[in-house]
Design a protein around this motif. Structure first.
Motif, PDB file in Angstrom:
ATOM      1  N   GLU A  65     -28.266  11.122  48.818  1.00 48.55           N
ATOM      2  CA  GLU A  65     -27.805  12.505  49.007  1.00 48.55           C
ATOM      3  C   GLU A  65     -27.874  12.917  50.468  1.00 48.55           C
TER       4      GLU A  65
ATOM      5  N   ARG B 112     -35.194   9.486  36.739  1.00 47.16           N
ATOM      6  CA  ARG B 112     -35.551   9.761  38.123  1.00 47.16           C
ATOM      7  C   ARG B 112     -35.237   8.532  38.974  1.00 47.16           C
TER       8      ARG B 112
ATOM      9  N   ARG C  47     -37.267  17.915  32.781  1.00 40.10           N
ATOM     10  CA  ARG C  47     -37.069  18.371  34.165  1.00 40.10           C
ATOM     11  C   ARG C  47     -38.441  18.625  34.766  1.00 40.10           C
TER      12      ARG C  47
ATOM     13  N   LEU D 292     -32.056   8.220  45.092  1.00 39.82           N
ATOM     14  CA  LEU D 292     -31.018   9.256  45.001  1.00 39.82           C
ATOM     15  C   LEU D 292     -31.133  10.266  46.140  1.00 39.82           C
TER      16      LEU D 292
ATOM     17  N   LEU E  13     -23.309   8.625  44.152  1.00 33.82           N
ATOM     18  CA  LEU E  13     -24.074   9.862  44.028  1.00 33.82           C
ATOM     19  C   LEU E  13     -23.677  10.621  42.762  1.00 33.82           C
ATOM     20  N   ALA E  14     -22.366  10.702  42.510  1.00 35.27           N
ATOM     21  CA  ALA E  14     -21.909  11.403  41.309  1.00 35.27           C
ATOM     22  C   ALA E  14     -22.420  10.713  40.047  1.00 35.27           C
TER      23      ALA E  14
ATOM     24  N   ARG F  91     -26.348  11.267  39.709  1.00 40.80           N
ATOM     25  CA  ARG F  91     -26.772  12.599  39.267  1.00 40.80           C
ATOM     26  C   ARG F  91     -26.608  12.782  37.767  1.00 40.80           C
ATOM     27  N   SER F  92     -25.688  12.051  37.173  1.00 43.22           N
ATOM     28  CA  SER F  92     -25.451  12.197  35.732  1.00 43.22           C
ATOM     29  C   SER F  92     -26.401  11.359  34.891  1.00 43.22           C
TER      30      SER F  92
END
Length: 1423
Positions: A965, A957, A887, A961, A948-949, A952-953
């Protein structure tokens, strides 16, 4: 690591578990595992379970004084920061100020990092000039947009900049050739406090920073050390002309004057005097406490003393130290010591050593000589008698007192006891006590045994990466190496393994538990810490393979000017002097090293002679103490030769530094040598003979073992070779063992042959067959045993054949041994042939099972290959795991490079596969997003939400995205805003249902049953338009519905809606003919019979109970029930089924369409809103055309006149009410009776277009016009949009309705009364009573209303004026919150302007189709 992150443990080092056979030869086993273990620098050895040496220390008399360790001073980067902060604090303290470190974003500001970053950006002036403080804040990890850059500049300018100038030696001067240190400042300091001496204020134009030096008035500026930061307080200055010098007792050493005594400072260190305004930076006030002048302050820039550990004050016993250590650990972790996980201790240790704020102090009993307090192993020292199995452990080669002096060890040839190298050292540790990065003296091996206690955590770096580690540490902490070049030899500096690994240094770790050994290899850096209270013992040893490394180490020490522990050349010469005592392999290594040593010495002596040194003298250097024969320049211990001079007989240098001895001519100097060059060949010959004797023997044995049938050696000759090897103590290698086995086998065959020959003649033929079989077995066994790669099938067949012979065959044990090796190799090859089966656990299991096998070059090769694959696999698995959990997430380029590099690893790596799968998903996701973005049509919101779902999973990077969003958020916000505009509170309809044509006309019941019936209707008409499937949720982007198709389906549904409402109206109007059977007819939402007060819907013409539906709003809704029934024609009622939304005005829809135009997303609701808007505008055109006909124009004129009469009559009635109320008040005040003033008329208020005195109908229209208006009214009521034309048409139709149209409601009331007649008398009385009470309340309410209206002084309402036949917006006050604003200068578009804007907006959605409803919102074009 700019900020401390959670510690990630490095990969594990190899762990070996020797068999008893391997364990019997310590140095041989270590040499056996060396090819594998030296790749990681360290390894762990678990002895056999039964090997448990007793602890031999005298616990009661064991006393020691530990070292004190401050954890945050151990780590290199943290110590650099602490040193820097200490210098800053000392600088300001000597300036008379006490520094307080500032806080930024709720944490202490890292001044060292700030200084480094500003320096890397070009310095304070450059950063200020280029205005990149926000970049500095970003590099320090602060979030953008909070003004952090300005705050950092303020702190830098206040704290660091004076120190920076002080360190650089700059000073302040005036640009017109006046030295600033000679400029006086006015006595009255009246300048504003905001003026900063180093700021950008225009008042400082003439000042600049220049190097310190001579001023233009002949004064020498004594302040030669500038300051790096601005004074803590802002200072105001005002330069004035120079004042002639005066004779005073104290003179300022800067300006040479003695005036302004109240601002003249006296140094507390040297008594020099300075004006406060002559200092850099100038002092605003006389500092409190001690003050030091610039010369005294300069001492804070002196080099710091070498860092080292201090000894503790208290002396401990083992028991008292253990109690202290356990108490510390249990208190720190708040749990029993044995329950603290090792992982937790490890992470906490690295957090503490990297923390500036937390100062944890521990103690470590390190480097305790076993010669003084006794070893932990049993020792034959004559002090006490050995008991039981202590004798065995006292003689064991793994006893650390014995290992350095084993026969194969080089150190056995050093006579003196070297503490720490030949004599073990003891270590008593506690939680967090540590040993820093270091390599052993002379780059030797080391071995550490943990006798008892909690584990010791180790970190190791292989010798191949030693220089890389040194370079990284020098790069990251250059300040420490500037003051201590040999810092890494001091064992006082540690660095986080994660930082080293980030810079490419391979690091490995292990946890050493009680009863385990850890071996470090030559030049392998290692460090670690203790998990808790424990006791360890360590010693060095050197084997033959170490000799080349030892020579390299001496050369390295010579470059660092570091003292040697012993003379390497002396050791070689001593071994060469007694070659017969050497192990054969050691003799070969000594022979090679001696040759290189001789070549180097010969070249050096020749160079000395060429330089002019003529005299020479032999000297026995070994008789000279080491400290008296060290090179004056490089500190190397001299042995073969040295150079001296008569000018300084006590000084000598090695031949490498002949020019550094003195300045005397080379002819005055004397060469002192230990051996003449002619002696070297004889020394070399003895070693060579010892080494070559083994080579000769090995050659003869090899020939004997490889001899064919004709050239076989005699058994006696083989025995002689074996005896010779045993006498000369040749190494027991594979060749030695094969010879021994061969002799044993030959002896067995000889005995069998003799036995067979001694048997009777009758068994001769059978014996001959057996002999042939034995010989055949022997030949086949020799071939099988000589194979490079053991063949398991061949070996198994030989074992089966040998077991069937009734003869004892000596090859069978070795065949069984090689069969085990072959089967292990087969398993390894089969495993490696299928990389997907090669898991980390499987490789570890194979390595563990392979360690216990007998030595074989094929096994060793396979072990090395397995260990290499395992090490690489673990490293890449850890790297992949870190990437998956990172992260912020890593980019696809980074992960793709990792996957590409790891693809050739022949092992099953779950994290790498997961990373590859994530990368594949990321590529597919990015491709789909790019296809959507670059396609001809926008995507539906549901598609983007699904993308999008999924995005995100994915642990990668994804650059698009954020854009997706934002698009989804904007579309959702638009949909929510539109829903708030259209939907009623707690509405059961969705926004798409409200905006789309109705499909539930004529469907009644609760929500669940209603939805079920609507679904059935939709399925029945599957080929039509389904609002809920406007967006395509399939993966294929080619199936997106075309906007023109959507518009066509929408229009088809409009037509079906109109047909359905016609049918429903006809069915509901037909109920009026069933008055006689009214109890059989179903009405309302509840689908029950008529009862009570009921209302009729103007659209569907059905009747609804007053209790089941909300009453419509009227101008003044004061009464409910009967009162509203009398005013029912003033208000238009639409049932909840027909009016499903709030019906906003066209102006509101305009803003929604503008917002929709900006969205790069398709929404079903947006397309439905476009179609709805076009439908509303089309209806509005038809309505306006109808109202513009001649018949309706004349009707409108008549209604205008009647409306004016009605308003005038209303005004007269209001005036009468006011006069009557005032007269009543006057009579009440006078106490007289109120006369009769007449009864006011109570005409029910009709629509403003209908006069009060007239009953409808007041207008007469032709049937065609009336039918046209009724059709328009029905179509307008279907629209979920508020238009003025609907109200206009409805009022005209109300003025044309005859009174008879209310007969159905009266019939219903009569019918209800008729039904109620048979009821009991009590029910009738109760109803009469309720009716009487209701009338009384109505009378009281009317009286109160009359009084209230009389007291209020309100202005009369303006008479309604209809400006044109098209403008009906002022016909009545609207309760809609979206009504047209009445303000004079309102910029809100209305009426025709709204229509024009909407038409242009809808047309902008389309590029080809003139019909705005056929919107190209899904087509990319001009937006």
């Amino acid at each position: 690591m700019s900020a401390f992150a959670e510690f990630v443990p490095p990969p594990e080092c190899p762990v070996f578990e020797p068999s008893w056979e391997d364990f019997s030869d310590p140095l041989g086993f270590i040499n056996k595992i060396r090819p594998i273990a030296e790749k990681t620098g360290i390894c762990k050895i678990r002895p056999p379970e039964d090997w448990q040496p007793p602890f031999a220390c005298d616990v009661r008399n064991f006393r020691f004084t530990p070292r004190v360790q401050r954890l945050n001073e151990l780590e290199a980067l943290t110590r650099v920061k602490l040193n820097f902060l200490d210098q800053i604090a000392k600088f300001w303290e000597l300036q008379g100020s006490k520094i307080r470190f500032p806080h930024v974003e709720r944490k202490v500001l890292d001044l060292y990092q700030l200084s480094k970053i500003v320096s890397s950006e070009g310095g304070f002036e450059t950063v200020c000039k280029e205005r990149i403080w926000s970049k500095v804040a970003s590099r320090m990890g602060f979030p953008p947009g909070k003004g952090t850059g300005s705050l950092l500049r303020s702190h830098y300018e206040r704290i660091l900049y004076p120190y920076e100038l002080f360190q650089s030696g700059a000073t302040l001067t005036v640009s017109d050739a006046h030295c600033s240190l000679c400029v006086l400042y006015a006595r009255e300091n009246k300048e504003p406090k905001g003026l900063k001496i180093f700021g950008t204020s225009p008042k400082m134009v003439g000042l600049e920073i220049v190097p310190a030096g001579e001023c233009h008035f002949g004064l020498i500026c004594l302040f030669t050390h500038g300051t790096r930061n601005q004074q803590k307080h802002d200072i105001s200055v005002s330069p004035v002309a120079l004042i002639p010098p005066q004779i005073d007792l104290y003179l300022c050493l800067v300006c040479g004057r003695g005036d302004e005594e109240d601002r003249l400072l006296l140094c507390d260190g040297c008594d020099d005097s300075y004006h406060t305004f002559c200092l850099i930076p100038p002092l605003q006030d006389v500092p409190k406490g001690d003050w030091r002048c610039p010369k005294c302050v300069a001492e804070c820039s002196k080099p710091r003393e070498a860092f080292g550990f201090e000894q503790a004050v208290r002396e401990y016993t083992l028991q008292s130290f253990g109690e202290m250590a356990d108490h510390f650990k249990s208190d720190y972790f708040n749990m029993p010591v044995h329950m603290v996980p090792t992982e937790l201790v490890e992470k906490e240790f690295w957090r503490l050593v990297s923390s500036i704020e937390e100062d944890v102090i521990v103690e470590y009993g390190a480097d305790i000589s076993s010669k003084e307090v006794g070893s932990g192993f049993p020792v034959r020292d004559g002090k006490r008698r050995l008991l039981g199995d202590e004798e065995e452990y006292a003689n064991s080669g793994w006893n650390l007192n014995n290992m350095p002096v084993l026969e194969q060890s080089v150190l056995t040839h050093i006579n003196v006891d070297i503490s720490g190298m030949k004599v073990p050292w003891l270590y008593v540790g506690m939680c967090f006590s540590s040993f820093c990065w270091h390599i052993e003296d002379h780059w030797s091996y080391s071995i550490n045994f943990l006798h008892w206690g909690e584990p010791k955590t180790w970190y190791g770096v292989p010798a191949s990466a030693a220089e890389q580690l040194e370079a990284v540490m020098k790069k990251l902490a250059p300040e420490l190496f500037d003051s201590q070049p040999d810092l890494l030899h001091q064992l006082v500096t540690i660095m986080n393994p994660n930082i080293l690994m980030e810079h490419g240094v391979p690091v490995y770790r292990t946890n050493q538990c009680a009863g385990e050994f850890v071996v470090t290899f030559p030049r392998a850096y290692h460090s670690g810490f203790n998990q808790g209270y424990n006791f360890a013992e360590a010693v060095n040893f050197c084997t033959a393979d170490w000799l080349p490394m030892g020579r390299q180490c001496v050369a390295h020490y010579r470059r660092l000017h570091r003292y040697c522990v012993f003379s390497h050349d002396e050791l070689l010469c001593k071994m060469a002097a007694d070659p017969e005592s050497l192990d054969v392999e050691l003799a070969a290594a000594v022979f090679k090293e001696m040759g290189e040593m001789m070549d180097e010495e010969t070249k050096l002596r020749q160079a000395i002679q060429e330089m002019g040194v003529l005299s020479s003298e032999q000297e026995v250097f070994e008789l000279v103490p080491d400290d008296e024969r060290q090179c004056h320049k490089c500190k190397t211990t001299c042995f073969l030769s040295a150079l001296t001079c008569s000018c300084s007989p006590d000084r000598l240098v090695c031949l490498h530094h002949a020019t550094d001895l003195c300045d005397c001519p080379m002819g005055n100097k004397c060469l002192r040598y230990r051996y003449d060059l002619e002696e070297f060949p004889s020394m070399l010959y003895g070693v060579k003979t010892r080494a070559q004797s083994y080579d000769t023997w090995a050659k003869r044995v090899t020939e004997a073992l490889a001899a064919d049938q004709k050239n076989k050696k005699d058994l006696i000759e083989l025995k002689v070779l074996l005896e010779d090897a045993e006498d000369r103590k040749y190494p027991e290698n594979t060749l030695f063992r094969r010879l021994r086995e061969m002799v044993k086998e030959a002896e067995t065959c000889s005995s069998v042959a003799q036995l067979l020959l001694s048997r009777k003649q009758r068994h001769r033929s059978a014996n001959m067959d057996l002999l042939e079989n034995v010989e055949d077995f022997h030949e086949r066994a020799q071939v099988a045993l000589s194979d490079e790669m053991p063949d398991s099938s061949k070996l198994q067949a030989l074992l089966d054949l040998g077991s069937g012979l009734d003869v004892e065959l000596p090859e069978l044990p070795r065949l069984k041994q090689e069969l085990q090796q072959a089967r292990w190799l087969d398993e390894v090859h089969v495993t490696l042939a299928e990389p997907l089966r090669v898991t980390l656990e499987l490789m570890k299991r194979l390595i563990d099972s392979g360690v216990g096998l007998a030595p074989h070059h094929a096994v060793e090769k396979a072990m090395a290959e397995l260990q290499e694959i395992l090490t690489v696999s673990e490293r890449w698995e850890d790297k992949a795991r870190a990437c998956l959990q990172a992260r912020p997430r890593h980019s696809m380029v980074t992960l793709e490079s990792i996957v590409l590099e790891a693809r050739n690893i022949p092992a099953y790596l779950p994290n790498i596969l997961a990373l590859r799968e994530a990368l594949q998903k990321a590529k597919e996701w990015t491709a789909k997003v790019e296809a959507i973005q670059s396609g001809s049509s926008y995507a539906y919101l549901e598609q983007l939400e699904s993308l999008l779902a999924r995005g995100r999973s994915i642990p990668v990077r994804l650059d698009p995205l954020a854009q997706v969003e934002s698009q989804v958020a904007a579309a959702r916000a638009w949909r929510e805003r539109t829903a708030r505009t259209f939907l009623k509170k707690n509405s059961t309809y969705t926004l798409l249902q409200v905006l789309s044509p109705r499909v539930d006309i004529g469907v009644y019941g609760n929500s669940k049953s209603k939805r079920k019936r609507v679904k059935e209707l939709i399925e029945k008409e599957r080929g039509g338009f389904d609002p809920d499937t406007l967006s395509d949720l399939e993966e294929s982007l080619e199936e997106v519905r075309d906007p023109s198709t959507v518009a066509a389906a929408f229009k088809a549904k409009e037509q079906k809606e109109v047909e359905a409402i016609h049918s429903l109206r006809a069915a509901n109007l037909a109920k009026m003919a069933m008055a006689d059977r009214i109890e059989e007819v179903k009405f309302c939402l509840c689908r029950k019979t008529a009862s009570g007060f009921m209302l009729q819907c103007e659209l569907c013409k059905d009747w609804f109970h007053g209790a089941c539906v909300p009453l419509p709003k009227t101008g003044s809704q004061k009464k409910v029930g009967v009162g509203w029934q009398s005013n029912s024609k003033d208000s238009k009622f639409l049932c909840p089924l027909c009016q499903r939304s709030r019906r906003p005005r066209l102006e509101t829809i305009l803003s929604l369409l503008v917002s929709l135009q900006k969205l790069p997303v398709r929404l079903p609701e947006g397309e439905a809103l476009q179609c709805l808007t076009e439908r509303a505008m089309s209806w509005q055109d038809r309505a306006r055309q109808a109202l513009a006909t001649e018949e309706l124009s004349s009707a409108l004129a008549k209604l205008s006149v009647l409306s004016q009469r009605m308003v005038e009559q209303a005004a007269r009635e209001k005036t009468e009410k006011i006069i009557n109320a005032e007269l009543c008040d006057q009579y009440r005040k006078n106490g007289s009776a109120i006369p009769y003033l007449g009864t006011p008329r109570k005409q029910p208020r009709k629509t403003p277009l209908v006069p009060r005195s007239l009953e409808p109908p007041v207008l007469a229209l032709s049937p065609q016009a009336k039918a046209q208006l009724e059709e328009l009214m029905m179509l307008g009521d279907l629209l979920e949009v508020s238009l003025d034309e609907t109200q206009h048409i409805w009022r005209i139709l109300q003025a044309t309705h005859p009174p008879s149209e209310e007969r159905f409601l009266q019939v219903m009331e009569v019918r209800r009364s008729f039904i109620m007649q048979p009821d009991c008398t009590q029910l009738a009385k109760r109803l009469a009573k309720e009716e009487k009470e209701k009338k009384r309340k109505e009378k009281a309410a009317a009286k109160a209303e009359a009084i209230r209206e009389g007291l209020e002084k309100r202005k009369e309402k303006k008479i309604l004026d209809i400006p044109s036949k098209y403008d009906w917006s002022g016909a009545e006050d609207s309760n809609d919150e979206n009504a047209v604003c009445a303000a004079k200068n309102c910029q809100r578009p209305c009426k025709d302007k709204v229509r024009t804007l909407v038409v242009s907006l809808l047309s902008s959605f389309s590029t080809t189709d003139p019909d705005p409803c056929c919107s190209k919102r899904g087509t990319r074009g001009e937006t």
